[in-house]
Write an enzyme that holds these catalytic residues in place. Structure first.
Site, PDB file in Angstrom:
ATOM      1  N   ASP A   9      43.926  40.767  40.697  1.00  0.00           N
ATOM      2  CA  ASP A   9      45.140  41.090  39.728  1.00  0.00           C
ATOM      3  C   ASP A   9      45.361  42.409  39.732  1.00  0.00           C
ATOM      4  O   ASP A   9      44.427  43.472  40.255  1.00  0.00           O
ATOM      5  CB  ASP A   9      44.435  40.710  38.219  1.00  0.00           C
ATOM      6  N   ASP A  11      46.794  44.860  36.892  1.00  0.00           N
ATOM      7  CA  ASP A  11      46.953  45.527  35.464  1.00  0.00           C
ATOM      8  C   ASP A  11      45.508  45.373  34.787  1.00  0.00           C
ATOM      9  O   ASP A  11      45.126  44.157  34.564  1.00  0.00           O
ATOM     10  CB  ASP A  11      48.121  45.170  34.804  1.00  0.00           C
TER      11      ASP A  11
END
Length: 228
Positions: A9, A11
């Protein structure tokens, strides 16, 4: 190698989105000669979280999310601002925020040097995510960057993982690990897809859901203990 491909991922896993978001909002408010107050930020975060949850559930589109969050914010504080124009300016400012979390650059450099295949799977707005990654020290680190808006699917849906596997030329799910900070999108998405998952939980939050990651780490360097 226990794992040959690591799906990250973006953020709050590698990138410091909280810092990016705060700076972008403040800069956009200042451009309109308006003071950006803590109460604006708190309400914005609530609205944005609600809308991203709706996006993950497939209830709204990313195009609507872009402006709806500001429509609701401006209505809440009776601010005379155009949400469409404000959103465009905000996204430009957001794309400039290439701040990394502690240890992210070192982690990715070491993993790349050791021969792991690295990719990003992110729920986000395409021009923002690509620009932030391009500006960061990780710009040449990933084989693929899969953004939900381009993939036509978002985590936890399987479609975005299908796109990632196709772009990476993967067929078997063994040897692939998903790493992310969100139980509802990263971990649930990976679990549903049939790949192993690692929950990045630096705040040591309690898991009050029935979503169970394969692993849990509290600092990025702990990933070495899992893949080693």
């Amino acid at each position: 190698m226990k794992y040959h491909t690591l799906l990250f991922d973006a953020d709050e896993t590698l990138f410091d989105f909280s810092r990016t978001e705060t700076a972008a909002l403040e800069d956009t408010f200042l451009a309109h000669e308006m003071e950006f107050l803590p109460m604006h930020f708190e309400r914005y975060k609530e609205i944005n979280h609600e809308l991203w949850s709706e996006l993950e559930a497939g209830l709204i589109s990313s195009q609507l999310l872009r402006t709806e969050r500001f429509s609701r914010l401006f209505q809440a504080f009776k601010l005379d601002l155009d949400p469409v124009a404000f959103s465009g300016e905000y996204l430009v400012n957001l794309g400039r925020g290439a701040y990394l979390l502690d240890g992210a650059e070192e982690l990715c450099a070491a993993l790349s040097a050791q021969g792991y295949r690295l990719a990003i799977i992110t729920n986000g707005i395409k021009e923002v995510q690509h620009e932030r990654i391009r500006r960061s020290p990780l710009s040449n680190t990933f084989e693929q960057v899969i953004v939900s808006e381009e993939a036509g699917s978002q985590k936890p849906e399987s479609g975005i993982f299908d796109v990632a596997f196709a772009k990476l030329g993967l067929q078997a799910k063994d040897g692939v690990l998903m790493i992310g900070d969100s139980l509802s999108s990263d971990i649930q998405g990976g679990n549903r897809y049939g790949i192993e998952t690692c929950w990045f939980n630096p705040r040591r939050a309690a898991n009050k859901t029935d979503i169970q990651p394969t692993y849990e780490i509290h600092a990025l360097h702990e990933l070495f203990d899992i893949i080693g």
